[in-house]
Design an enzyme around this catalytic site. Structure first.
Site, PDB file in Angstrom:
ATOM      1  N   HIS A 177       0.836  -1.193   0.000  1.00 47.26           N
ATOM      2  CA  HIS A 177       0.000   0.000   0.000  1.00 47.26           C
ATOM      3  C   HIS A 177       0.877   1.250   0.000  1.00 47.26           C
ATOM      4  CE1 HIS A 177      -3.355  -2.612   1.966  1.00 47.26           C
ATOM      5  NE2 HIS A 177      -3.204  -2.856   0.672  1.00 47.26           N
ATOM      6  N   ILE A 179       1.050   5.867  -1.020  1.00 45.38           N
ATOM      7  CA  ILE A 179       0.540   7.147  -1.530  1.00 45.38           C
ATOM      8  C   ILE A 179       1.673   7.768  -2.332  1.00 45.38           C
ATOM      9  CG2 ILE A 179      -0.434   9.405  -0.962  1.00 45.38           C
ATOM     10  CD1 ILE A 179      -1.257   8.251   1.749  1.00 45.38           C
ATOM     11  N   GLU A 180       1.353   8.284  -3.514  1.00 40.63           N
ATOM     12  CA  GLU A 180       2.391   8.860  -4.369  1.00 40.63           C
ATOM     13  C   GLU A 180       1.948  10.182  -4.985  1.00 40.63           C
ATOM     14  OE1 GLU A 180       4.838   4.939  -5.952  1.00 40.63           O
ATOM     15  OE2 GLU A 180       3.246   5.763  -7.232  1.00 40.63           O
ATOM     16  N   GLY A 325       2.643   0.253 -11.283  1.00 35.90           N
ATOM     17  CA  GLY A 325       3.838  -0.565 -11.376  1.00 35.90           C
ATOM     18  C   GLY A 325       4.432  -0.738  -9.991  1.00 35.90           C
ATOM     19  N   HIS A 348      -3.955  -5.740 -12.181  1.00 38.05           N
ATOM     20  CA  HIS A 348      -4.031  -4.744 -11.103  1.00 38.05           C
ATOM     21  C   HIS A 348      -2.661  -4.185 -10.750  1.00 38.05           C
ATOM     22  CE1 HIS A 348      -2.326  -7.696  -8.423  1.00 38.05           C
ATOM     23  NE2 HIS A 348      -2.687  -7.096  -7.319  1.00 38.05           N
ATOM     24  N   GLY A 349      -1.629  -4.589 -11.485  1.00 40.55           N
ATOM     25  CA  GLY A 349      -0.293  -4.095 -11.212  1.00 40.55           C
ATOM     26  C   GLY A 349       0.724  -4.818 -12.057  1.00 40.55           C
TER      27      GLY A 349
END
Length: 419
Positions: A177, A179-180, A325, A348-349
């Site tokens: 998990h 945040i970016e 990614g 999903h990635g």
């Protein structure tokens, strides 16, 4: 797309359709799990496998499982409703200061992240939860509390300790998990995050997985399952109905959790703007909020079915989604093409190529720091298992699903916050 059949009980055949990235074949453990799922008697048409697939518990992460008359709780998993959210801001990367450490620190202060020791959790001092949640977050939880209490009244062992549902609303968690702060190819600034239903969903998922196993034992089915973690609940039973109610609540909690975190992160950036440490901005209409671990009712190939996406995103024609990614290789905002063979889904990635244990053994801190060059992020040993080398190249994954999604924006991160 590759197609293969597997033998199933009573002379049946199970069908699998796989979007395997060139040069990165799926590991045998994952293929074995996929084949086991395809053998289940209630699979609708086939099992669809996304290009980021890797071994999971019972079912492979990166699979789309359409079923008629039954649901497999372990295929949905315990990180129920985990997914992504992104919003575009009205500023350009060229307007940002050269150093962004203060941005990362502001987001870290605004959003609890990580996980404390068992003693910290027991005494209510877990740094990954609120002591007292902000009013905004408490209101988000208030809209869900009644549903949660009805579920727990029937299944008290599915309850979290204390008021964790409220205290974890608007919190990030651990593992992959994040945040970016990101830039797209036109230098627009995006805020993006990845999280789910936290401890509430974990407890619900774990409880009903065990309940499904007990059901299988009660009806003398468990020993005939290809994998005990494929224990299922049958439609038109009380336990099935209760699970669907509970999983729906957990998915809604995950959506509200992401919204609450995004609200808090935006407020933190606005405070920096008020202090003159960032340019002023507004949040634009470009926003996406999507699950990638969930179950939902949909229509496919002429039938109403349950679709479990275990590490996959809905990609109906025109539907917006997010494919991240690794923490050092950027992400994609995509629009679905509505490919029926994938049950209108995409990855999903990037998908892991190393387990967390392997990554910690094989990747050095210097290698991790080199992979994260130019990104404001933590560079300590506790996040080696999330280093870019532990994942497939996102470019190969995207190439393998060109018939599933259209790329709208490519994002590269400039700030990363991890749990």
């Amino acid at each position: 797309m590759k197609v293969h059949q597997v033998d199933a009980p009573h002379g049946r055949k199970g069908l699998v359709k796989m979007w395997e990235p060139e040069g990165f074949p799926f590991e045998q453990q994952a293929v074995d799990q996929i084949d086991n799922v395809a053998r289940m008697p209630f699979i609708h048409k086939h099992v669809a496998v996304m290009p980021d697939a890797h071994a999971g518990i019972g079912a492979t992460v990166g699979t789309v499982i359409a079923t008629k008359g039954a649901v497999i709780p372990a295929a949905v998993g315990v990180d129920i409703g985990c997914g992504m959210m992104a919003v575009r801001l009205s500023i350009k990367g060229a307007q940002l200061p050269h150093k962004l450490g203060h941005v990362r620190e502001a987001i870290e202060r605004a959003v609890p992240h990580g996980r404390g020791t068992p003693q910290q959790i027991q005494t209510g001092r877990d740094p990954g939860s609120w002591g007292t949640a902000p009013h905004h977050h408490r209101m988000a939880w208030a809209g869900l509390r009644g549903r949660y209490e009805r579920i727990i009244a029937k299944h008290p062992k599915a309850a979290q300790q204390g008021a964790a549902g409220e205290r974890q609303m608007g919190t990030l968690g651990t593992g992959n998990h994040f945040i970016e702060l990101c830039l797209d190819e036109q230098d627009n600034v995006w805020l993006m995050l990845h999280s789910g239903s936290r401890g509430l969903g974990n407890k619900i998922g774990s409880y009903f997985i065990e309940q499904a196993k007990e059901e299988m034992r009660r009806y003398h089915i468990y020993d005939s399952l290809p994998d005990g973690d494929l224990a299922y609940l049958v439609e038109h039973t009380t336990l099935y109905d209760d699970y669907m109610e509970a999983v729906g609540l957990a998915q809604d909690y995950a959506t509200e959790n992401r919204k609450s975190m995004m609200w808090a992160a935006v407020q933190a950036l606005r405070q920096l703007a008020d202090q003159g440490r960032l340019p002023n901005f507004v949040v634009t209409d470009e926003a996406v909020n999507c699950h990638h671990n969930y179950v939902t009712k949909e229509a496919h190939f002429g039938a109403n079915v349950l679709v479990t996406r275990k590490g996959a995103v809905q990609a109906r024609e025109g539907t917006m989604g997010i494919i991240p990614g690794s923490m050092g290789t950027g992400s994609f905002i995509v629009r679905g093409l509505g490919n029926q063979d994938s049950f209108c889904s995409c990855s999903h990635g990037a998908g892991r190529v190393m387990s967390r244990t392997q990554a910690k053994k094989l990747i050095t801190l210097d290698e991790h720091a080199a992979a994260m060059k130019g990104i404001e992020a933590r560079l300590d040993a506790d996040i080696i298992d999330e280093s870019p080398r532990a994942y497939k190249p996102i470019g190969a994954v995207m190439d393998a699903q060109a018939d599933l999604v259209e790329i709208m924006f490519r994002l590269r991160q400039i700030v990363n916050v991890k749990g």
